[in-house]
Design an enzyme around this catalytic site. Structure first.
Site: not given
Ligand code: DX5
Ligand code: ZN
Length: 220
Positions: A10, A35, A37, A39, A70, A144-145, A147, A179, A199
């Site tokens: 990501s 990937h 994302d 938003m 999203m 949304g985020f 980490g 995660g 990510g």
């Molecule tokens: C969260 C995103 C993910 C995010 C994953 O809303 O859809 O794709 O980037 O990030 P990590 O791998 O850090 O959880």
């Molecule tokens: Zn994602």
């Protein structure tokens, strides 16, 4: 039959000023997808990027672009993302009212069609749409985020989905997002995930090539 596992880094956790190089490094490490994302600050509390960035990424890599929408009213933007170069597009069950129409549109445009479920959205909501999908994306955090901490209940959800796909004789791929790292990758694959989004685990440490390779190795 399960497919070989693919890592989909990501870019949310990448350095956006050096996106091309970061993606190339992850690709050398064995990433099979990218990937992306998207938003909108409405469906999720964060804002990221839109079709112009997807178009630039398309020119920077040969890897398929796995676009995770999203956003509210996602159905209005499908053609914009397809024209920009998206190869896979996933739509949130919670954000698209006329989901069947949107999925049918993706397939008519030869894009891989996916539906995403938030952690609190039950598998049951896939009952009718499942045979029309190329993949299901199981969120293992609330979107949304980057980490955030992996929600362990996602493992059981993936196991149940894998069993349903097999029982119904379908070929739906299962992707997991949120995660994911070396500590849970193997358990996710054993549960039935075939595409792992990551990510922080890939871009968070400054060496995406090694990180992607290590994550792929952790799946075995
Ligand atoms: C969260 C995103 C993910 C995010 C994953 O809303 O859809 O794709 O980037 O990030 P990590 O791998 O850090 O959880
Ligand atoms: Zn994602």
């Amino acid at each position: 039959m399960q497919q070989p596992v693919r890592i989909s880094p990501s870019i949310l956790s990448a350095d956006f000023a050096r996106l091309g190089e970061e993606i190339a490094a992850a690709g050398r490490g064995g990433a099979g997808l990218v990937h992306v994302d998207v938003m909108d600050g409405h469906f999720v509390p964060n804002i990221t990027l839109g079709p112009p960035v997807v178009r630039s990424i398309r020119k920077a890599t040969a890897l398929p672009l796995d676009v995770h929408l999203m956003i509210e009213n996602a159905d209005r933007y499908l053609d914009a993302f397809i024209d920009a170069g998206a190869d896979w597009i996933s739509l949130h069950q919670e954000a698209v009212t006329h989901l069947q129409r949107a999925v049918a549109h993706l397939r008519s445009r030869k894009v891989k069609a996916g539906v995403v479920l938030n952690p609190a959205t039950p598998l049951m909501t896939l009952e009718e749409i499942l045979p029309e999908l190329d993949y299901v994306l199981i969120m293992s955090v609330n979107p949304g985020f980057g980490g955030q901490k992996f929600l362990p209940g996602s493992l059981e959800k993936i196991r149940r989905l894998r069993a349903q796909v097999a029982e119904r004789g379908l070929h739906t791929l299962i992707e997991v997002d949120g995660g994911v790292d070396e500590s849970n990758a193997r358990a996710l694959v054993q549960a039935g995930a075939e595409v792992l989004v990551a990510g922080t685990a890939v871009f968070g440490g400054g060496d995406p090539e090694t990180a992607a390779r290590r994550l792929a190795e952790a799946c075995r």
